[in-house]
Design a protein around this motif. Structure first.
Motif, PDB file in Angstrom:
ATOM      1  N   UNK A   1      34.699  53.772  32.874  1.00  0.00           N
ATOM      2  CA  UNK A   1      36.153  53.609  32.847  1.00  0.00           C
ATOM      3  C   UNK A   1      36.537  52.993  34.181  1.00  0.00           C
ATOM      4  N   UNK A   2      37.404  51.999  34.125  1.00  0.00           N
ATOM      5  CA  UNK A   2      37.811  51.286  35.333  1.00  0.00           C
ATOM      6  C   UNK A   2      39.327  51.123  35.342  1.00  0.00           C
ATOM      7  N   UNK A   3      39.897  51.323  36.501  1.00  0.00           N
ATOM      8  CA  UNK A   3      41.293  50.967  36.768  1.00  0.00           C
ATOM      9  C   UNK A   3      41.327  50.293  38.128  1.00  0.00           C
ATOM     10  N   UNK A   4      42.210  49.321  38.268  1.00  0.00           N
ATOM     11  CA  UNK A   4      42.260  48.596  39.518  1.00  0.00           C
ATOM     12  C   UNK A   4      43.663  48.315  39.989  1.00  0.00           C
ATOM     13  N   UNK A   5      43.834  48.368  41.294  1.00  0.00           N
ATOM     14  CA  UNK A   5      45.079  47.990  41.953  1.00  0.00           C
ATOM     15  C   UNK A   5      44.741  46.761  42.797  1.00  0.00           C
ATOM     16  N   UNK A   6      44.969  45.585  42.237  1.00  0.00           N
ATOM     17  CA  UNK A   6      44.710  44.347  42.970  1.00  0.00           C
ATOM     18  C   UNK A   6      43.267  43.885  42.985  1.00  0.00           C
ATOM     19  N   UNK A   7      42.303  44.751  42.734  1.00  0.00           N
ATOM     20  CA  UNK A   7      40.877  44.391  42.749  1.00  0.00           C
ATOM     21  C   UNK A   7      40.291  44.507  41.346  1.00  0.00           C
ATOM     22  N   UNK A   8      39.885  43.378  40.799  1.00  0.00           N
ATOM     23  CA  UNK A   8      39.303  43.344  39.461  1.00  0.00           C
ATOM     24  C   UNK A   8      37.876  43.866  39.467  1.00  0.00           C
ATOM     25  N   UNK A   9      37.367  44.147  38.276  1.00  0.00           N
ATOM     26  CA  UNK A   9      35.973  44.542  38.080  1.00  0.00           C
ATOM     27  C   UNK A   9      35.262  43.381  37.397  1.00  0.00           C
ATOM     28  N   UNK A  10      34.085  43.043  37.894  1.00  0.00           N
ATOM     29  CA  UNK A  10      33.279  41.979  37.304  1.00  0.00           C
ATOM     30  C   UNK A  10      32.018  42.593  36.718  1.00  0.00           C
ATOM     31  N   UNK A  11      31.746  42.224  35.471  1.00  0.00           N
ATOM     32  CA  UNK A  11      30.637  42.806  34.727  1.00  0.00           C
ATOM     33  C   UNK A  11      29.808  41.656  34.160  1.00  0.00           C
ATOM     34  N   UNK A  12      28.515  41.720  34.362  1.00  0.00           N
ATOM     35  CA  UNK A  12      27.634  40.698  33.798  1.00  0.00           C
ATOM     36  C   UNK A  12      26.902  41.307  32.611  1.00  0.00           C
TER      37      UNK A  12
ATOM     38  N   UNK B   1      29.715  36.393  32.666  1.00  0.00           N
ATOM     39  CA  UNK B   1      30.545  37.111  33.620  1.00  0.00           C
ATOM     40  C   UNK B   1      31.855  37.498  32.940  1.00  0.00           C
ATOM     41  N   UNK B   2      32.132  38.779  32.908  1.00  0.00           N
ATOM     42  CA  UNK B   2      33.350  39.296  32.277  1.00  0.00           C
ATOM     43  C   UNK B   2      34.214  39.901  33.371  1.00  0.00           C
ATOM     44  N   UNK B   3      35.478  39.483  33.435  1.00  0.00           N
ATOM     45  CA  UNK B   3      36.411  40.037  34.418  1.00  0.00           C
ATOM     46  C   UNK B   3      37.358  41.003  33.726  1.00  0.00           C
TER      47      UNK B   3
END
Length: 172
Positions: free
Chosen positions: A129-140, A145-147
């Motif tokens: 589970x991911x949540x972000x404030x201004x910083x995205x998560x990058x997943x390969x 590459x999925x943002x």
């Protein structure tokens, strides 16, 4: 000498590599502060069958950034230990409250805060589970590459605050 001593204190709050590798074996951390003390930090906290981890970029660098990083570090720990939160969006919402509360006593209009990518890895279900404030998560995945985009709001004072978004990723 004082700044170098402050660096030792700030580095003491960073999780040791041994702890990171215990929970996230194939991970690495690139941490290269611009100044002796930094406004960036990483954080990790084990929970039952889960591991929470974050990369945090605080407003400012040097001494002001270091003050914000201590505030952020303590806030994240309070969210988990004191308030029992493990879902990233709830942690970020609460962290906003804690940062606002810390600055509410000031007569100055303090708009400092932080950008953060916060994840919770569930070992049992192999889910992040991911949540972000201004910083995205990058997943390969499969060489793609999925943002997962962060919300365009910081942790801290913000005019149009809304609840943070949660992204759930089933890992392979």
């Amino acid at each position: 000498d004082s700044i170098r001593y402050a660096k030792r204190i700030q580095e003491a709050i960073l999780p040791p590599q041994k702890l990171v590798k215990l929970y996230l074996e194939e991970s690495f951390i690139l941490y290269k502060p611009k100044d002796i003390v930094a406004g960036d930090f990483y954080w990790i906290h084990p929970a039952e069958n889960k591991i929470l981890f974050a990369s945090v970029d605080c407003t400012g660098h040097g001494v002001p950034g270091a003050f914000m990083s201590i505030l952020g570090y303590n806030g994240l720990n309070r969210c988990v230990k004191e308030f029992g939160l493990t879902q990233p969006l709830k942690i970020l919402d609460k962290l906003c409250e804690l940062v606002d509360e810390a600055f509410s006593k000031s007569e100055a209009d303090i708009k400092d805060g932080m950008d953060i990518a916060l994840c919770c890895y569930d070992f049992k279900n192999n889910i992040i589970e991911y949540s972000g404030a201004g910083n995205s998560l990058y997943h390969i995945r499969e060489n793609n590459l999925i943002e997962y985009k962060a919300d365009k709001q910081p942790v801290g004072k913000f005019s149009y605050r809304k609840p943070f978004t949660i992204h759930t990723i089933q890992l392979q």
